[in-house]
Structure formats: structure tokens, C-alpha cells
Write a protein that holds these residues in place. Structure first.
Motif, PDB file in Angstrom:
ATOM      1  N   ASP A 120     -36.764  20.894  24.227  1.00  0.00           N
ATOM      2  CA  ASP A 120     -35.903  19.956  24.946  1.00  0.00           C
ATOM      3  C   ASP A 120     -36.729  19.068  25.882  1.00  0.00           C
ATOM      4  O   ASP A 120     -36.450  17.872  26.017  1.00  0.00           O
ATOM      5  CB  ASP A 120     -34.830  20.705  25.740  1.00  0.00           C
ATOM      6  CG  ASP A 120     -33.554  20.961  24.929  1.00  0.00           C
ATOM      7  OD1 ASP A 120     -33.555  20.674  23.717  1.00  0.00           O
ATOM      8  OD2 ASP A 120     -32.564  21.439  25.511  1.00  0.00           O
ATOM      9  N   TRP A 121     -37.738  19.631  26.538  1.00  0.00           N
ATOM     10  CA  TRP A 121     -38.672  18.822  27.336  1.00  0.00           C
ATOM     11  C   TRP A 121     -39.247  17.698  26.480  1.00  0.00           C
ATOM     12  O   TRP A 121     -39.267  16.535  26.871  1.00  0.00           O
ATOM     13  CB  TRP A 121     -39.839  19.681  27.799  1.00  0.00           C
ATOM     14  CG  TRP A 121     -39.657  20.506  29.024  1.00  0.00           C
ATOM     15  CD1 TRP A 121     -38.491  20.847  29.645  1.00  0.00           C
ATOM     16  CD2 TRP A 121     -40.718  21.124  29.765  1.00  0.00           C
ATOM     17  NE1 TRP A 121     -38.758  21.651  30.715  1.00  0.00           N
ATOM     18  CE2 TRP A 121     -40.104  21.840  30.820  1.00  0.00           C
ATOM     19  CE3 TRP A 121     -42.092  21.176  29.625  1.00  0.00           C
ATOM     20  CZ2 TRP A 121     -40.847  22.581  31.750  1.00  0.00           C
ATOM     21  CZ3 TRP A 121     -42.836  21.903  30.538  1.00  0.00           C
ATOM     22  CH2 TRP A 121     -42.228  22.593  31.595  1.00  0.00           C
ATOM     23  N   ALA A 123     -38.239  16.495  23.592  1.00  0.00           N
ATOM     24  CA  ALA A 123     -37.224  15.545  23.126  1.00  0.00           C
ATOM     25  C   ALA A 123     -36.957  14.488  24.193  1.00  0.00           C
ATOM     26  O   ALA A 123     -36.856  13.289  23.901  1.00  0.00           O
ATOM     27  CB  ALA A 123     -35.932  16.279  22.768  1.00  0.00           C
ATOM     28  N   LYS A 124     -36.855  14.918  25.436  1.00  0.00           N
ATOM     29  CA  LYS A 124     -36.628  13.973  26.532  1.00  0.00           C
ATOM     30  C   LYS A 124     -37.851  13.088  26.759  1.00  0.00           C
ATOM     31  O   LYS A 124     -37.719  11.896  27.063  1.00  0.00           O
ATOM     32  CB  LYS A 124     -36.275  14.727  27.801  1.00  0.00           C
ATOM     33  CG  LYS A 124     -34.933  15.440  27.737  1.00  0.00           C
ATOM     34  CD  LYS A 124     -34.696  16.332  28.949  1.00  0.00           C
ATOM     35  CE  LYS A 124     -33.388  17.105  28.814  1.00  0.00           C
ATOM     36  NZ  LYS A 124     -33.185  18.045  29.947  1.00  0.00           N
ATOM     37  N   GLY A 127     -37.752  10.357  24.312  1.00  0.00           N
ATOM     38  CA  GLY A 127     -36.539   9.553  24.347  1.00  0.00           C
ATOM     39  C   GLY A 127     -35.543   9.831  23.244  1.00  0.00           C
ATOM     40  O   GLY A 127     -34.754   8.955  22.888  1.00  0.00           O
ATOM     41  N   ASP A 129     -32.196  11.075  21.347  1.00  0.00           N
ATOM     42  CA  ASP A 129     -30.792  11.087  21.716  1.00  0.00           C
ATOM     43  C   ASP A 129     -30.366  12.508  22.100  1.00  0.00           C
ATOM     44  O   ASP A 129     -30.906  13.504  21.586  1.00  0.00           O
ATOM     45  CB  ASP A 129     -29.955  10.585  20.536  1.00  0.00           C
ATOM     46  CG  ASP A 129     -28.508  10.353  20.910  1.00  0.00           C
ATOM     47  OD1 ASP A 129     -28.201   9.281  21.445  1.00  0.00           O
ATOM     48  OD2 ASP A 129     -27.682  11.268  20.659  1.00  0.00           O
ATOM     49  N   LYS A 130     -29.383  12.616  22.975  1.00  0.00           N
ATOM     50  CA  LYS A 130     -28.927  13.925  23.448  1.00  0.00           C
ATOM     51  C   LYS A 130     -28.355  14.786  22.323  1.00  0.00           C
ATOM     52  O   LYS A 130     -28.219  16.009  22.481  1.00  0.00           O
ATOM     53  CB  LYS A 130     -27.906  13.760  24.555  1.00  0.00           C
ATOM     54  CG  LYS A 130     -26.644  13.015  24.155  1.00  0.00           C
ATOM     55  CD  LYS A 130     -25.730  12.828  25.358  1.00  0.00           C
ATOM     56  CE  LYS A 130     -24.457  12.074  24.982  1.00  0.00           C
ATOM     57  NZ  LYS A 130     -23.576  11.860  26.168  1.00  0.00           N
ATOM     58  N   MET A 133     -30.574  17.769  21.525  1.00  0.00           N
ATOM     59  CA  MET A 133     -30.893  18.760  22.555  1.00  0.00           C
ATOM     60  C   MET A 133     -30.262  20.117  22.233  1.00  0.00           C
ATOM     61  O   MET A 133     -29.129  20.194  21.761  1.00  0.00           O
ATOM     62  CB  MET A 133     -30.392  18.285  23.921  1.00  0.00           C
ATOM     63  CG  MET A 133     -30.953  16.954  24.368  1.00  0.00           C
ATOM     64  SD  MET A 133     -32.736  17.011  24.636  1.00  0.00           S
ATOM     65  CE  MET A 133     -33.050  15.258  24.866  1.00  0.00           C
ATOM     66  N   LYS A 136     -27.041  21.469  26.541  1.00  0.00           N
ATOM     67  CA  LYS A 136     -26.334  20.335  27.125  1.00  0.00           C
ATOM     68  C   LYS A 136     -26.592  20.272  28.628  1.00  0.00           C
ATOM     69  O   LYS A 136     -27.098  21.218  29.238  1.00  0.00           O
ATOM     70  CB  LYS A 136     -24.829  20.455  26.859  1.00  0.00           C
ATOM     71  CG  LYS A 136     -24.443  20.407  25.391  1.00  0.00           C
ATOM     72  CD  LYS A 136     -22.931  20.548  25.237  1.00  0.00           C
ATOM     73  CE  LYS A 136     -22.511  20.533  23.774  1.00  0.00           C
ATOM     74  NZ  LYS A 136     -21.032  20.709  23.631  1.00  0.00           N
ATOM     75  N   GLU A 137     -26.222  19.160  29.218  1.00  0.00           N
ATOM     76  CA  GLU A 137     -26.453  18.970  30.644  1.00  0.00           C
ATOM     77  C   GLU A 137     -25.721  20.007  31.492  1.00  0.00           C
ATOM     78  O   GLU A 137     -26.159  20.340  32.595  1.00  0.00           O
ATOM     79  CB  GLU A 137     -26.028  17.560  31.063  1.00  0.00           C
ATOM     80  CG  GLU A 137     -26.923  16.465  30.476  1.00  0.00           C
ATOM     81  CD  GLU A 137     -26.499  15.076  30.889  1.00  0.00           C
ATOM     82  OE1 GLU A 137     -25.492  14.956  31.623  1.00  0.00           O
ATOM     83  OE2 GLU A 137     -27.167  14.102  30.489  1.00  0.00           O
ATOM     84  N   THR A 286     -43.615   8.668  23.479  1.00  0.00           N
ATOM     85  CA  THR A 286     -43.770   9.083  24.871  1.00  0.00           C
ATOM     86  C   THR A 286     -43.895   7.867  25.784  1.00  0.00           C
ATOM     87  O   THR A 286     -43.638   7.970  26.985  1.00  0.00           O
ATOM     88  CB  THR A 286     -45.006   9.983  25.050  1.00  0.00           C
ATOM     89  OG1 THR A 286     -46.181   9.279  24.600  1.00  0.00           O
ATOM     90  CG2 THR A 286     -44.864  11.271  24.253  1.00  0.00           C
ATOM     91  N   GLU A 298     -31.586   7.543  16.439  1.00  0.00           N
ATOM     92  CA  GLU A 298     -30.503   8.251  17.122  1.00  0.00           C
ATOM     93  C   GLU A 298     -29.387   8.633  16.154  1.00  0.00           C
ATOM     94  O   GLU A 298     -28.566   9.500  16.454  1.00  0.00           O
ATOM     95  CB  GLU A 298     -29.965   7.402  18.283  1.00  0.00           C
ATOM     96  CG  GLU A 298     -29.159   6.182  17.871  1.00  0.00           C
ATOM     97  CD  GLU A 298     -30.008   4.990  17.467  1.00  0.00           C
ATOM     98  OE1 GLU A 298     -29.433   3.961  17.059  1.00  0.00           O
ATOM     99  OE2 GLU A 298     -31.263   5.080  17.561  1.00  0.00           O
TER     100      GLU A 298
END
Length: 494
Positions: A120-121, A123-124, A127, A129-130, A133, A136-137, A286, A298
């Protein structure tokens, strides 16, 4: 070897590794041994009694080292880089120390949970898409997630297996077909690649046993929406069942970027699994300035890039994300009593054995963890941007010389060029012999390899033999690219 001896010898090996990296640029990058050289130098049976450690170390230097092509050299410009770094090596050492086989959560909870968090790190960081992930947040489990594969080839295989599962499920629900009919339909499934897609796509298709359609790329080496639609329409008319398409972000030959948005539109309309292969160029994401080039990912079902290529993480570490893991897990999950599952409503209990072809898996997330923590996002971006700057510099210098032409846009760290026909012939262009132009360029590649101050390879695009320089060594500097340029000029003149 007890702990005391290991402590002593381990320190010697660490010193030898550090010495190797400090001396790399003084060594010819390419091994020049002949086939069978090692067979003549070592015994043909395992030793009856133990060999001394010093003798083994001596053999590393005298017998193994001559047969090594030094991928980590700053003068290595051959295939896409195989980045290494000291932080990643330390992560690998800890992985080797624990030596756990992390096929499910109970094997070692930290192995599973660190991979979930680190993917997840990552992926963020690039950039994504969520949808991709794992968490979730709000801290609950997402439908997607990432998993570390051994290579992009393995990522391709599991993505195609999931795609087949999705296709068969859709056919079954819409037609109520019998199992015999479903089995017959499997042989009508067809996957789509361009003529620039990496060979791993065709290999994956061979392994799962489906048909493939190689779609011609356009003049910019891209798979386009129009070409894909035409191929699908033709195959549907012949009774085949389209189920999978691969778009590429940074092809191997030229780092071309397929029509990712157009492919996404076709995939949605035709119910295809959409996989994006970014094995090399994905690391560039990145850097925020490259993300507009990846518009369309996405909407993908799966996305893969190799952190072990251009993101400072020693082989093997191939990052694969899926937007929905359901079909992947359904296709690859096999229950046995000796593989107990932990029950419970928690985001962190993942059996990653169901996300890959093998059962066993190493603690590879430690490498990524060390790299991202010790370089930080800023250090990783500086690494990428430095190589892109060097590639742009080489492009400018080759054009300024006048004897070369750039054969594909320089987007990342790859420069594809050739000696231009006008530098070979003094006659009008309509009398230029393409075979002679190709021979000059293949001869130039051979001359550079024989010279062995730098290493690069050639390739063929649209019938043209070209020279391919991939910039990306962890320890490479502008001085190494200067040497590359001077060697190209010198041997072209010669």
C-alpha cells in the motif's frame, strides 16, 4: 560453521561486497569467457570432505568472477537495469536470517502484514488509484491489494489465470453452460498483445493454454484502440472468446506507451481483463511529472512493475496489484488441512499463497521496507530523475554529432538510435540499401561489445536494426554516460 565462525566470515564477505562495488567501474562490464569454461576449472563431483572457507573465497575471485557480466557497473547499458542497493541487501540478509516460508498468515504474521502495508505504501508512492489498496482509509479491508511476485512473467501468469476465471464465471452465469461446454469454451479464449509486448505475455498464454492475437503496433510502436477493436471483431466472427488484453507502459524495445485510455474503453465494453505491464517504466511513476503519461491505468484490473529494475531493490521483487482479488483467489486457492487458515474479520489476514503460482514465498517485503525508509520518496525520485536527465543528455549529444538519428522518443532512461543512412551513403536516399544500413548498426553493437569499456545491446524495430542504451545503474554517474558517448563516437568513426 558455528555462530563465531559465521560472525568472522560474514564480516569478510561484507568487506568483499563493498570492495566489489567500489571497483566495478575499473572492470570490463562484459564477461568474455567461452562456453564450458567453468566445467574445466572445478571438480566434477561434490567434495568428500569439507573445503576450507578461504579456498571457496579464492575460487569466487579466480573462477566465478571471470564468468560474471557486471550488471551493477556504471558502464552497463545493456538490458533494463537490475538495480541493487545496500539497503535492499540488508533487507535480504534479514529475510535469509528468518528463512520463513510465508504462504499464509500463521506462518509468520509479520511476513504477511508487512507485505500488505508496504505494498500500500508503494501504491501510494506511484500514485495508483485507491481501487488497488488493500486497506481502505477507514482501516477496513479493500477489494484489491498488492502482492510481491518473483518477476513480471509470474505477474502475467496469475493475471491471466484470474482473467480466465472471470471469463468462465461470466459465461456460466449468462448461458448456464454445462461443465463440458465450459471446458470446450476454454479452448476458444483468446488474449491480446501488441507486437511490442514483452515475451512474458506470450509465455503466460502458453502456460495457461489459451490462444493469442498479436496486434500490430502503430508508427509510434503503440497498441491503439482502433487496432484492438479490429482484431477483436475479427476473432469474435470466427467464434473465439476475447478475455484478456495487455497494455504496456514503457515497452522493452522503445519504452513506448500504449493507448491506455483507449484500451480501457475496449476492455470495459468487451468484458476483458485489462492488465497493464509497466515492468520497467512503472518506477518513474514515483515522480508526479510522469503520471499524466499513465492515464488509463486507474481503470485496469491489474498493474505490475518491477521494483528490482529501476527502484533500487535487489532481484527478485515484482509488484503486482489487482483491483479486485476475488477472481485471483478463487482461481488459485486450494485448501489442505496442513495449510490452516485463520478465521476472523480482519484486513490483515491474507493468504498470499492464493495470490501467486508457488506455495512458498520469501520475506521479500523487507527489501522494499528498507529501500523506502532509507532512501525516502525524495531519494527514489532523485534516482529516477538523474537517469532521465542523463538519457536526455545522450540524446542531445548524438543528434548534435549529426551521424545518428533517434529512433524512438526518449521518455525515461532508454535511448534508441542508429547510424543514419546519410552518414553511410553519399548517394541520394532512394538508392540507400537498407541491408547495408542494418549491417553497419549491428556491426557497431558488436564493436562496442568487443571493446568492452561499456556494454549495450541492439534490437530490431519495424525492420530496422538499432542500438539500444539503457541508463539506470544505481552507481552510474554522468561520467559513465560520457564514457559511453565517447566510445560510440570513436567506434562509429572507426
Amino acid at each position: 560453521m558455528d555462530a563465531g565462525e559465521f560472525r568472522k566470515r560474514g564480516k569478510e564477505v561484507i568487506d568483499a561486497i563493498a570492495d566489489y562495488y567500489e571497483s566495478l567501474d575499473q572492470m570490463p562490464p562484459m564477461s568474455t569467457v567461452k562456453p564450458g569454461y567453468l566445467y574445466k576449472l572445478i571438480p566434477h563431483e561434490a567434495p568428500e570432505s569439507p573445503d576450507a572457507f578461504d579456498e571457496i573465497q579464492k575460487d569466487i575471485q579466480e573462477k566465478i568472477m571471470p564468468g560474471i557480466t557486471h550488471w551493477q557497473s556504471g558502464n552497463f547499458f545493456g538490458w533494463f537495469p537490475s538495480n541493487s542497493s545496500f539497503p535492499a541487501m540488508i533487507g535480504d540478509m534479514y529475510s535469509t536470517m528468518f528463512d520463513v516460508i510465508g504462504f499464509n498468515w500463521i506462518c509468520s504474521p509479520a511476513v504477511t502484514e508487512l507485505e500488505t502495508v508496504v505494498m500500500d505504501w508503494l501504491a501510494k508512492l506511484i500514485g495508483l488509484d485507491k481501487r488497488f489498496m488493500a486497506i481502505k482509509e477507514d482501516g477496513t479491508e479493500g477489494e484489491g491489494g498488492g502482492v510481491i511476485q518473483g518477476s513480471a512473467s509470474e505477474a502475467h501468469i496469475v493475471a491471466m489465470i484470474a482473467a480466465r476465471e472471470m471469463a468462465i464465471e461470466r459465461i456460466q452465469s449468462s448461458t448456464q453452460a454445462s461443465q463440458d461446454n465450459l471446458d470446450a469454451m476454454r479452448h476458444r479464449l483468446i488474449a491480446y498483445f501488441s507486437d511490442q509486448t514483452h515475451s512474458s505475455g506470450q509465455k503466460a498464454a502458453n502456460i495457461i493454454g489459451c490462444k493469442t492475437r498479436i496486434v500490430p503496433s502503430d508508427d509510434d510502436f503503440r497498441l491503439t484502440k482502433a487496432a484492438l477493436v479490429a482484431a477483436i471483431d475479427k476473432d469474435k466472427s470466427a467464434g473465439l472468446i476475447p478475455f484478456f488484453v495487455c497494455g504496456t507502459f514503457g515497452t522493452t524495445n522503445t519504452t513506448a506507451i500504449d493507448d491506455l485510455v483507449g484500451i480501457a474503453e475496449v476492455a470495459a465494453k468487451e468484458h476483458l481483463w485489462y492488465h497493464v505491464d509497466a515492468a520497467y517504466a512503472g518506477a518513474a511513476l514515483t515522480c508526479p511529472e510522469f503520471r499524466p503519461l499513465a492515464k488509463g491505468i486507474e481503470r485496469a484490473d491489474s498493474f505490475n512493475f518491477n521494483a528490482h529494475k529501476w527502484m533500487l531493490t535487489n532481484f527478485d521483487c515484482s509488484a503486482l496489484w489487482v483491483a479486485d482479488s476475488t477472481h485471483l483467489v478463487n482461481a488459485l486457492s486450494i485448501h489442505r488441512e496442513y495449510l490452516p487458515r485463520i478465521k476472523g474479520d480482519t484486513s490483515f489476514v491474507k493468504d498470499y499463497r492464493d495470490w501467486q503460482a508457488p506455495l512458498g514465498r520469501r520475506f521479500r517485503s523487507l527489501k522494499l521496507w528498507f529501500v523506502m525508509r532509507m532512501y525516502g520518496a525524495s531519494g527514489i525520485r532523485a534516482h529516477i530523475r538523474g537517469h532521465v536527465k542523463q538519457a536526455k543528455w545522450l540524446e542531445e549529444k548524438l543528434v548534435e554529432d549529426g551521424r545518428f538519428e533517434i529512433m524512438a522518443p526518449v521518455i525515461f532512461g532508454l535511448v534508441v538510435f542508429r547510424v543514419r543512412p546519410s552518414a553511410i551513403f553519399t548517394t541520394p536516399d532512394d538508392t540507400v540499401d537498407p541491408d547495408t544500413v542494418n549491417k553497419v548498426n549491428t556491426d557497431l553493437v558488436k564493436a562496442i561489445q568487443a571493446d568492452n569499456r561499456v556494454f549495450l545491446v541492439g534490437t530490431k524495430i519495424k525492420g530496422n536494426d538499432v542500438v539500444r542504451a539503457a541508463i539506470g545503474s544505481t552507481i552510474g554517474t554522468q561520467e559513465n554516460v560520457n564514457i559511453l558517448f565517447q566510445v560510440i563516437l570513436e567506434l562509429t568513426t572507426k
